[in-house]
Design a protein around this motif. Structure first.
Motif, PDB file in Angstrom:
ATOM      1  N   TYR A   1     -60.949 -28.706 -10.234  1.00 44.46           N
ATOM      2  CA  TYR A   1     -62.131 -29.530 -10.487  1.00 44.46           C
ATOM      3  C   TYR A   1     -61.846 -30.998 -10.173  1.00 44.46           C
ATOM      4  N   ARG A   2     -60.669 -31.465 -10.596  1.00 48.29           N
ATOM      5  CA  ARG A   2     -60.344 -32.873 -10.386  1.00 48.29           C
ATOM      6  C   ARG A   2     -60.297 -33.196  -8.893  1.00 48.29           C
ATOM      7  N   ALA A   3     -59.736 -32.296  -8.112  1.00 50.74           N
ATOM      8  CA  ALA A   3     -59.701 -32.506  -6.661  1.00 50.74           C
ATOM      9  C   ALA A   3     -61.114 -32.529  -6.085  1.00 50.74           C
ATOM     10  N   GLY A   4     -61.970 -31.644  -6.591  1.00 46.87           N
ATOM     11  CA  GLY A   4     -63.343 -31.622  -6.113  1.00 46.87           C
ATOM     12  C   GLY A   4     -64.095 -32.896  -6.466  1.00 46.87           C
ATOM     13  N   ILE A   5     -63.878 -33.390  -7.673  1.00 47.53           N
ATOM     14  CA  ILE A   5     -64.537 -34.629  -8.103  1.00 47.53           C
ATOM     15  C   ILE A   5     -64.032 -35.806  -7.284  1.00 47.53           C
ATOM     16  N   ASP A   6     -62.715 -35.865  -7.062  1.00 47.21           N
ATOM     17  CA  ASP A   6     -62.151 -36.960  -6.265  1.00 47.21           C
ATOM     18  C   ASP A   6     -62.636 -36.905  -4.817  1.00 47.21           C
ATOM     19  N   GLY A   7     -63.044 -35.702  -4.374  1.00 48.58           N
ATOM     20  CA  GLY A   7     -63.497 -35.566  -2.998  1.00 48.58           C
ATOM     21  C   GLY A   7     -64.935 -35.994  -2.768  1.00 48.58           C
ATOM     22  N   VAL A   8     -65.672 -36.228  -3.842  1.00 49.25           N
ATOM     23  CA  VAL A   8     -67.056 -36.708  -3.695  1.00 49.25           C
ATOM     24  C   VAL A   8     -67.016 -38.140  -3.165  1.00 49.25           C
ATOM     25  N   PRO A   9     -67.723 -38.432  -2.082  1.00 52.70           N
ATOM     26  CA  PRO A   9     -67.675 -39.780  -1.495  1.00 52.70           C
ATOM     27  C   PRO A   9     -68.043 -40.871  -2.495  1.00 52.70           C
ATOM     28  N   LYS A  10     -67.355 -41.988  -2.385  1.00 49.88           N
ATOM     29  CA  LYS A  10     -67.602 -43.112  -3.292  1.00 49.88           C
ATOM     30  C   LYS A  10     -69.047 -43.571  -3.224  1.00 49.88           C
TER      31      LYS A  10
ATOM     32  N   GLN B   1     -71.925 -31.400  -6.242  1.00 49.07           N
ATOM     33  CA  GLN B   1     -71.164 -31.526  -5.000  1.00 49.07           C
ATOM     34  C   GLN B   1     -69.709 -31.099  -5.184  1.00 49.07           C
ATOM     35  N   ALA B   2     -69.127 -31.484  -6.306  1.00 50.68           N
ATOM     36  CA  ALA B   2     -67.717 -31.164  -6.548  1.00 50.68           C
ATOM     37  C   ALA B   2     -67.509 -29.662  -6.699  1.00 50.68           C
ATOM     38  N   ILE B   3     -68.380 -29.010  -7.468  1.00 44.99           N
ATOM     39  CA  ILE B   3     -68.204 -27.580  -7.726  1.00 44.99           C
ATOM     40  C   ILE B   3     -68.397 -26.776  -6.447  1.00 44.99           C
ATOM     41  N   ARG B   4     -69.328 -27.197  -5.607  1.00 43.41           N
ATOM     42  CA  ARG B   4     -69.535 -26.490  -4.343  1.00 43.41           C
ATOM     43  C   ARG B   4     -68.264 -26.494  -3.501  1.00 43.41           C
ATOM     44  N   ARG B   5     -67.513 -27.581  -3.576  1.00 41.73           N
ATOM     45  CA  ARG B   5     -66.286 -27.695  -2.790  1.00 41.73           C
ATOM     46  C   ARG B   5     -65.175 -26.782  -3.297  1.00 41.73           C
ATOM     47  N   VAL B   6     -65.192 -26.478  -4.587  1.00 39.11           N
ATOM     48  CA  VAL B   6     -64.033 -25.802  -5.186  1.00 39.11           C
ATOM     49  C   VAL B   6     -64.286 -24.339  -5.519  1.00 39.11           C
ATOM     50  N   VAL B   7     -65.472 -23.815  -5.186  1.00 42.69           N
ATOM     51  CA  VAL B   7     -65.774 -22.420  -5.515  1.00 42.69           C
ATOM     52  C   VAL B   7     -64.731 -21.450  -4.963  1.00 42.69           C
ATOM     53  N   PRO B   8     -64.307 -21.558  -3.701  1.00 43.39           N
ATOM     54  CA  PRO B   8     -63.294 -20.606  -3.202  1.00 43.39           C
ATOM     55  C   PRO B   8     -61.981 -20.671  -3.986  1.00 43.39           C
ATOM     56  N   ALA B   9     -61.539 -21.872  -4.318  1.00 43.09           N
ATOM     57  CA  ALA B   9     -60.293 -22.004  -5.079  1.00 43.09           C
ATOM     58  C   ALA B   9     -60.430 -21.387  -6.466  1.00 43.09           C
TER      59      ALA B   9
END
Length: 216
Positions: free
Chosen positions: A107-116, A140-148
Motif C-alpha cells: 500500500y505504501r508503495a502504491g500511495i507513494d506512486g500517486v503523482p504529487k 489510484q493507489a489501490i488500483r496500482r497494487v491489486v496484483p501484488a
C-alpha cells in the motif's frame, strides 16, 4: 508402495471438506491482512511520530518473526492471559496479522506512486484530508497494487497448512488423519498437493495477466 484408487476415492469427500476450511482461512486472513495493512500504511504517513514509531515497531517485529512462532504464541500463550479463540479464528488472526505487514509496504508503495500533482489538485479544490484520501489518493493507489495483493493471497494459501499444527481441520489435517487410519499416505498427501496446484497455479496466471492489464 502402489497407488490405491479405492483409498483416493474414499478420501475425496474429506479432501473437499478440508479444502473448504483452507479456503475459508485464506479468504478471512486476506480480508484481515488487507484491512490492517491499509491501517499500517496510513499510520506510516501520520504527522505524529507517536503514531508512526509504535506502528513501525509492530510491523517490523511481526514481519521478522516466523509465522509459526506467531501462530503458536496466539494459540498457546494468549489463553494463559484468558484470551481464547478457536483454532480456526487463531489461524485467521495469525495469517492476517503476519501478512498485513507485507501488504502495508505494498500500500505504501502504491500511495507513494500517486503523482504529487494529485495531492496539489486536491488541495486546490479545498478537499478535506479525509476526502482527499478516499476520493483521490486511495482509488489510484489501490488500483496500482491489486496484483501484488493478489500474490500475497496465494502466499497465504500456501502457508495455510501450518494451521493444521494447532488443530485446524484443513486439507493437510484431513490427509494426516486418513494416513493414520488407513496406513496409506501417498494418496492423501498427493491429492492435497494436487489441490494446492489446481488452486494456486491458475490464480498466479490470473495475477500476472491482471498486472499486465493494469500496467497499460
Amino acid at each position: 508402495m502402489t497407488w490405491n484408487w479405492d483409498v483416493a476415492k474414499d478420501f475425496l469427500p474429506e479432501l473437499g471438506r478440508g479444502l473448504l476450511i483452507t479456503l475459508e482461512a485464506t479468504a478471512l486472513g486476506s480480508i484481515l491482512a488487507f484491512a490492517l495493512g491499509l491501517v499500517w500504511a496510513m499510520a506510516f504517513r501520520s504527522p505524529t511520530r507517536f503514531v508512526r514509531w509504535p506502528v513501525a515497531a509492530v510491523v517490523e517485529f511481526t514481519r521478522n518473526t516466523p509465522l509459526l512462532v506467531q501462530l503458536f504464541f496466539f494459540y498457546y500463550v494468549l489463553p494463559t492471559w484468558d484470551i481464547k479463540f478457536s483454532a480456526l479464528t487463531t489461524g485467521v488472526i495469525a495469517l492476517g496479522l503476519h501478512y498485513s505487514t507485507y501488504t502495508a509496504e505494498v500500500y505504501r508503495a502504491g500511495i507513494d506512486g500517486v503523482p504529487k500533482g494529485q495531492w496539489e489538485a486536491a488541495t486546490a479544490l479545498s478537499l478535506s484530508r479525509g476526502r482527499t484520501w478516499t476520493a483521490v489518493i486511495l482509488p489510484q493507489a489501490i488500483r496500482r497494487v491489486v496484483p501484488a495483493l493478489g500474490n500475497y493471497v496465494i502466499a497465504m494459501l500456501k502457508d495455510s497448512p501450518m494451521l493444521a499444527l494447532i488443530g485446524v481441520v484443513d486439507m493437510l489435517q484431513k490427509a494426516r488423519a486418513e494416513g493414520a487410519s488407513s496406513f496409506q499416505y501417498i494418496e492423501p498427501y498427493t491429492m492435497v498437493g494436487i489441490a494446492f496446484i489446481v488452486i494456486a497455479y491458475p490464480a498466479s496466471l490470473l495475477m500476472r495477466a491482471l498486472e499486465r492489464r493494469l500496467g497499460h
